[in-house]
Design a protein around this motif. Structure first.
Motif, mmCIF file in Angstrom:
data_model
loop_
_atom_site.group_PDB
_atom_site.id
_atom_site.type_symbol
_atom_site.label_atom_id
_atom_site.label_comp_id
_atom_site.label_asym_id
_atom_site.label_seq_id
_atom_site.Cartn_x
_atom_site.Cartn_y
_atom_site.Cartn_z
ATOM 1 N N ILE A 151 0.811 -1.383 -0.021
ATOM 2 C CA ILE A 151 0.198 -0.132 -0.050
ATOM 3 C C ILE A 151 1.062 1.445 -0.165
ATOM 4 N N ALA A 152 1.649 1.257 0.868
ATOM 5 C CA ALA A 152 2.897 2.163 0.801
ATOM 6 C C ALA A 152 3.475 2.753 -0.475
ATOM 7 N N HIS A 153 3.695 1.790 -1.229
ATOM 8 C CA HIS A 153 4.557 1.809 -2.756
ATOM 9 C C HIS A 153 3.550 2.397 -3.568
ATOM 10 N N ILE A 154 2.294 2.281 -3.443
ATOM 11 C CA ILE A 154 1.323 2.830 -4.330
ATOM 12 C C ILE A 154 1.415 4.253 -4.404
ATOM 13 N N VAL A 155 1.677 4.797 -3.354
ATOM 14 C CA VAL A 155 2.122 6.271 -3.348
ATOM 15 C C VAL A 155 3.499 6.761 -3.130
ATOM 16 N N GLY A 156 4.454 5.687 -3.374
ATOM 17 C CA GLY A 156 5.974 6.143 -3.464
ATOM 18 C C GLY A 156 6.578 6.312 -1.659
ATOM 19 N N ILE A 157 5.959 5.760 -0.744
ATOM 20 C CA ILE A 157 6.383 6.006 0.410
ATOM 21 C C ILE A 157 7.293 4.759 0.786
ATOM 22 N N PRO A 158 8.478 4.659 1.182
ATOM 23 C CA PRO A 158 9.294 3.324 1.535
ATOM 24 C C PRO A 158 8.899 3.002 3.083
ATOM 25 N N VAL A 159 9.207 1.677 3.284
ATOM 26 C CA VAL A 159 8.809 1.268 4.605
ATOM 27 C C VAL A 159 10.041 0.470 5.176
ATOM 28 N N GLU A 160 10.195 0.908 6.414
ATOM 29 C CA GLU A 160 11.248 -0.002 7.188
ATOM 30 C C GLU A 160 10.520 -1.038 7.944
ATOM 31 N N ALA A 161 11.417 -2.210 8.068
ATOM 32 C CA ALA A 161 10.961 -3.543 8.713
ATOM 33 C C ALA A 161 12.054 -3.811 9.761
ATOM 34 N N GLU A 162 11.659 -4.677 10.594
ATOM 35 C CA GLU A 162 12.300 -5.356 11.411
ATOM 36 C C GLU A 162 12.565 -6.773 11.695
ATOM 37 N N LEU A 163 13.658 -7.444 11.625
ATOM 38 C CA LEU A 163 13.898 -8.771 11.819
ATOM 39 C C LEU A 163 14.958 -9.076 12.758
ATOM 40 N N GLY A 164 14.838 -10.046 13.813
ATOM 41 C CA GLY A 164 15.442 -10.009 15.087
ATOM 42 C C GLY A 164 14.953 -8.997 15.852
ATOM 43 N N GLN A 165 15.309 -9.044 17.241
ATOM 44 C CA GLN A 165 14.602 -8.118 17.909
ATOM 45 C C GLN A 165 15.595 -7.284 18.766
ATOM 46 N N VAL A 166 15.281 -6.068 18.671
ATOM 47 C CA VAL A 166 16.113 -5.145 19.527
ATOM 48 C C VAL A 166 15.143 -5.042 20.760
ATOM 49 N N LEU A 167 15.708 -5.608 21.991
ATOM 50 C CA LEU A 167 14.897 -5.667 23.229
ATOM 51 C C LEU A 167 15.008 -4.160 23.881
ATOM 52 N N GLN A 168 14.198 -4.348 24.969
ATOM 53 C CA GLN A 168 14.120 -3.015 25.873
ATOM 54 C C GLN A 168 14.811 -3.165 27.235
ATOM 55 N N SER A 169 15.785 -2.214 27.539
ATOM 56 C CA SER A 169 16.665 -2.351 28.844
ATOM 57 C C SER A 169 15.574 -2.394 30.195
ATOM 58 N N THR A 170 14.436 -1.644 29.785
ATOM 59 C CA THR A 170 13.507 -2.059 30.912
ATOM 60 C C THR A 170 13.201 -3.338 31.454
ATOM 61 N N ASP A 171 13.036 -4.136 30.356
ATOM 62 C CA ASP A 171 12.908 -5.608 30.799
ATOM 63 C C ASP A 171 13.770 -6.355 31.398
ATOM 64 N N GLY A 172 15.070 -5.665 31.874
ATOM 65 C CA GLY A 172 16.122 -6.324 32.484
ATOM 66 C C GLY A 172 16.736 -7.435 31.835
ATOM 67 N N VAL A 173 17.101 -7.239 30.418
ATOM 68 C CA VAL A 173 17.754 -8.374 29.485
ATOM 69 C C VAL A 173 19.086 -8.803 30.071
ATOM 70 N N SER A 174 19.461 -10.177 29.750
ATOM 71 C CA SER A 174 20.936 -10.528 29.814
ATOM 72 C C SER A 174 21.535 -10.435 28.444
ATOM 73 N N GLU A 175 22.635 -10.853 28.646
ATOM 74 C CA GLU A 175 23.696 -10.800 27.032
ATOM 75 C C GLU A 175 23.153 -11.974 26.418
ATOM 76 N N GLU A 176 22.731 -13.187 26.972
ATOM 77 C CA GLU A 176 22.296 -14.230 26.263
ATOM 78 C C GLU A 176 21.001 -13.931 25.393
ATOM 79 N N GLN A 177 20.316 -13.260 26.421
ATOM 80 C CA GLN A 177 18.760 -12.746 25.538
ATOM 81 C C GLN A 177 19.207 -12.122 24.351
ATOM 82 N N VAL A 178 19.819 -11.099 24.599
ATOM 83 C CA VAL A 178 20.544 -10.196 23.466
ATOM 84 C C VAL A 178 20.776 -10.774 22.239
ATOM 85 N N ARG A 179 21.858 -11.881 22.581
ATOM 86 C CA ARG A 179 22.270 -12.677 21.486
ATOM 87 C C ARG A 179 21.481 -13.443 20.971
#
Ligand code: G3H
Ligand code: ZN
Length: 306
Positions: free
Chosen positions: A123-151
């Motif tokens: 739908i965005a390309h119909i009107v010439g607007i580019p789209v960013e997507a995400e694959l893999g997860q950039v986690l939240q520090s507020t969730d108290g993440v470990s190095e293993e979880q980040v990896r």
């Protein structure tokens, strides 16, 4: 100038190996700080609106503020939706005049992420607007993440290749070791993984959670294909510091502009610092177009001698 889409800006960033700052905003002062720094530094800039900003300011106010700000400067300004939650929100942003979108399906199963991203892209390309997507997860520090979880949440290069082929997304947010909302710059990115992704995927790559990443690691990431860098917490800290300092100095001052203007100035200086770190300074000439690469390097060299 009117808002622009990121198409030409990305092309230049990929060819010249610099990154564009993508700065999050919640209010007028932050928007002003960013465009003023971008104008003075002759840098293209993304101004982006997160889910929290939409809840706080509302989509119409956020879009309106950024459009006005862009019209007052002669460097390219892109209005971007950050971490869009679904297809419907992306459509609403298209209608509101956003010139760049994001659908973040990173928490969903691969197939579902592909299916919704693809719909948004179509739908965005119909009107010439580019789209960013995400694959893999950039986690939240507020969730108290470990190095293993980040990896464990990092982007898989082969999956990234397939994801871009299946969705047609224009840029890809990758998880390579950063974590959202860190309060100090301690993280180092997995540059080998970034190189492996870059070797398989030829769309611009996006770094989220940059406030927590060491400067050297950011420089290296730009060398290896990061073209857009999101910054939120580092600016928010400056805003609060400005407020705190003036309120401590003048605790009973009712003219809140005196506090807000210091906060705005602090944010502006941090935006300037990031623009220079990302190498996007000195890229735009007085007509609003990109300067030739040779001219940029001369300008940077001369600046260093002063
Ligand atoms: O999408 C926004 C960013 O990824 C900002 O992350 O708050 O860690 O700078 P940050
Ligand atoms: Zn993010």
């Amino acid at each position: 100038m009117p808002l622009v889409t990121p198409t030409e800006v990305y092309k230049q960033a990929m060819a010249q190996r610099f990154a564009i700052g993508a700065f999050n905003v919640n209010n007028m002062e932050a928007v002003q700080a960013i465009v003023e720094a971008a104008q003075e530094e002759r840098a293209p800039v993304f101004i982006q609106v997160s889910q929290g900003a939409i809840r706080y300011a509302g989509l119409a106010y956020a879009a309106g503020l950024v459009k006005i700000a862009a019209s007052l400067v002669d460097v390219p300004v892109i209005l971007h939706l950050d971490h869009g939650t679904d297809f419907e929100q992306n459509v609403m942003c298209l209608r509101a005049g956003f010139t760049s979108l994001m659908y973040d399906g990173s928490k969903k199963p691969f197939e579902e992420n592909v299916a919704i991203t693809k719909r948004v892209v179509e739908i965005a390309h119909i009107v010439g607007i580019p789209v960013e997507a995400e694959l893999g997860q950039v986690l939240q520090s507020t969730d108290g993440v470990s190095e293993e979880q980040v990896r464990a949440a990092m982007t898989d290069p082969d999956q990234a290749k397939l994801f871009i082929e299946l969705t047609g997304a224009d840029s890809l947010a990758v998880a390579i070791g950063s974590v959202h909302a860190m309060r100090s710059a301690e993280a180092e990115l997995d540059i080998d993984r970034l190189r492996a992704i870059r070797a398989k995927v030829n769309v611009p790559l996006v770094l989220h959670g940059s406030s927590g990443v060491k400067e050297d690691s950011i420089r290296e990431a730009i060398e290896h294909g990061i073209c857009k860098i999101n910054v939120a917490t580092y600016l928010n800290q400056a805003f609060v510091q400005g407020l705190r300092e003036t309120i401590e100095k003048m605790p009973y001052e009712p003219d809140y502009r005196k506090h807000l203007q210091v906060a705005r100035e602090y944010v502006k200086e941090r935006v300037r610092e990031k623009i220079r770190l990302f190498g996007s300074n000195g890229r735009i000439d007085s007509t609003g177009g990109f300067v030739s690469p040779r001219t940029v390097h001369r300008a940077v060299d001369l600046g260093a001698l002063e």
